[in-house]
Write a protein that holds these residues in place. Sequence first.
Motif, PDB file in Angstrom:
ATOM      1  N   TRP A   1       0.828  -1.209   0.024  1.00 43.41           N
ATOM      2  CA  TRP A   1      -0.048  -0.224  -0.048  1.00 43.41           C
ATOM      3  C   TRP A   1       0.935   1.084   0.118  1.00 43.41           C
ATOM      4  O   TRP A   1       1.838   1.480   0.916  1.00 43.41           O
ATOM      5  CB  TRP A   1      -0.875  -0.228   1.270  1.00 43.41           C
ATOM      6  N   TYR A   2       0.488   2.184  -0.795  1.00 43.27           N
ATOM      7  CA  TYR A   2       1.160   3.372  -0.893  1.00 43.27           C
ATOM      8  C   TYR A   2       0.316   4.583  -0.938  1.00 43.27           C
ATOM      9  O   TYR A   2      -0.840   4.502  -1.447  1.00 43.27           O
ATOM     10  CB  TYR A   2       2.023   3.411  -2.523  1.00 43.27           C
ATOM     11  N   TYR A   3       0.578   5.555  -0.345  1.00 46.38           N
ATOM     12  CA  TYR A   3      -0.151   7.067  -0.215  1.00 46.38           C
ATOM     13  C   TYR A   3       0.214   7.671  -1.540  1.00 46.38           C
ATOM     14  O   TYR A   3       1.293   7.958  -1.779  1.00 46.38           O
ATOM     15  CB  TYR A   3       0.291   7.693   0.702  1.00 46.38           C
ATOM     16  N   SER A   4      -0.974   7.860  -2.422  1.00 46.50           N
ATOM     17  CA  SER A   4      -0.915   8.621  -3.482  1.00 46.50           C
ATOM     18  C   SER A   4      -1.199  10.079  -3.200  1.00 46.50           C
ATOM     19  O   SER A   4      -2.301  10.370  -2.604  1.00 46.50           O
ATOM     20  CB  SER A   4      -1.679   8.027  -4.612  1.00 46.50           C
ATOM     21  N   TYR A   5      -0.328  11.112  -3.416  1.00 43.80           N
ATOM     22  CA  TYR A   5      -0.659  12.360  -3.090  1.00 43.80           C
ATOM     23  C   TYR A   5      -1.490  13.049  -4.260  1.00 43.80           C
ATOM     24  O   TYR A   5      -2.305  14.002  -3.845  1.00 43.80           O
ATOM     25  CB  TYR A   5       0.591  13.128  -3.014  1.00 43.80           C
TER      26      TYR A   5
ATOM     27  N   ARG B   1      -4.805  11.553  -3.244  1.00 41.06           N
ATOM     28  CA  ARG B   1      -5.160  11.706  -1.716  1.00 41.06           C
ATOM     29  C   ARG B   1      -5.881  10.485  -1.084  1.00 41.06           C
ATOM     30  O   ARG B   1      -6.789  10.236  -0.399  1.00 41.06           O
ATOM     31  CB  ARG B   1      -5.838  12.772  -1.533  1.00 41.06           C
ATOM     32  N   ALA B   2      -5.196   9.263  -1.593  1.00 42.12           N
ATOM     33  CA  ALA B   2      -5.726   7.979  -0.844  1.00 42.12           C
ATOM     34  C   ALA B   2      -4.631   7.059  -0.931  1.00 42.12           C
ATOM     35  O   ALA B   2      -3.625   7.093  -1.789  1.00 42.12           O
ATOM     36  CB  ALA B   2      -6.846   7.633  -1.794  1.00 42.12           C
ATOM     37  N   TYR B   3      -4.813   6.163  -0.159  1.00 37.94           N
ATOM     38  CA  TYR B   3      -3.687   4.644  -0.263  1.00 37.94           C
ATOM     39  C   TYR B   3      -4.212   3.924  -1.414  1.00 37.94           C
ATOM     40  O   TYR B   3      -5.479   3.693  -1.661  1.00 37.94           O
ATOM     41  CB  TYR B   3      -3.701   4.105   0.881  1.00 37.94           C
ATOM     42  N   VAL B   4      -3.128   3.460  -2.071  1.00 37.12           N
ATOM     43  CA  VAL B   4      -3.492   2.796  -3.319  1.00 37.12           C
ATOM     44  C   VAL B   4      -2.580   1.525  -3.170  1.00 37.12           C
ATOM     45  O   VAL B   4      -1.746   1.277  -2.623  1.00 37.12           O
ATOM     46  CB  VAL B   4      -2.942   3.374  -4.691  1.00 37.12           C
ATOM     47  N   SER B   5      -3.232   0.222  -3.720  1.00 36.95           N
ATOM     48  CA  SER B   5      -2.880  -0.966  -3.664  1.00 36.95           C
ATOM     49  C   SER B   5      -2.110  -1.386  -4.888  1.00 36.95           C
ATOM     50  O   SER B   5      -2.294  -0.970  -5.867  1.00 36.95           O
ATOM     51  CB  SER B   5      -3.914  -2.182  -3.361  1.00 36.95           C
TER      52      SER B   5
END
Length: 192
Positions: free
Chosen positions: A111-115, A118-122
């Motif tokens: 899981w990474y946070y996408s700026y 503005r959410a976490y992405v798998s």
Amino acid sequence: MSLKLASPWLLLSCSLLLLAACSSAPRISAEADPTADFSRYRSFAFYNPLAVEQQGYSTMTSNRLRIAVRTQMEARGYSYSEGNPDLWVNINAYLQEKTSVSTMPEVDYDWYYSYRARAYVSVPHWRDRTTVRRYTEGTLNVDIVDARERRLVWEGVAVGTVGRMDPQRRDEKIDQAVSGIFARYPYRAGAR
């Protein structure tokens, strides 16, 4: 639980047990000489020396093999006669170390946070899981030879995984393997 609901589960359970039993049984094959006249054979003896006794002495395993094969031959009407047998029976067994390698793809997610979102992405990432298994494979051959013509007329082979076991369990496995081999032997002494 009603009988109607339980029967599919019972059927599935029985099928799985049957498949599990089959997977542990040895693979058995047999081949007969189509030109051999099995109706004229009435007696047998063991070939000397047996292939399993190449070192010049018998072992507990080779003695058990003799007993199992003799039981199967006599159950088919053949009489044991060392003097002048119609058939010689030879037994060979050997072990071989084997390696089984299997590869199965696996996926895992980080899981990474996408700026921007503005959410976490798998994010999936793939890798192969490799399993290496070492085992011992045993092969048991029973050869039946026309003593007069010195010609192989029937051969049965069992191949399966072998492990360490106590002597009683080993004897049971030998009896089962020999019985399985002779299940493929359709002949009886002197039958036309």
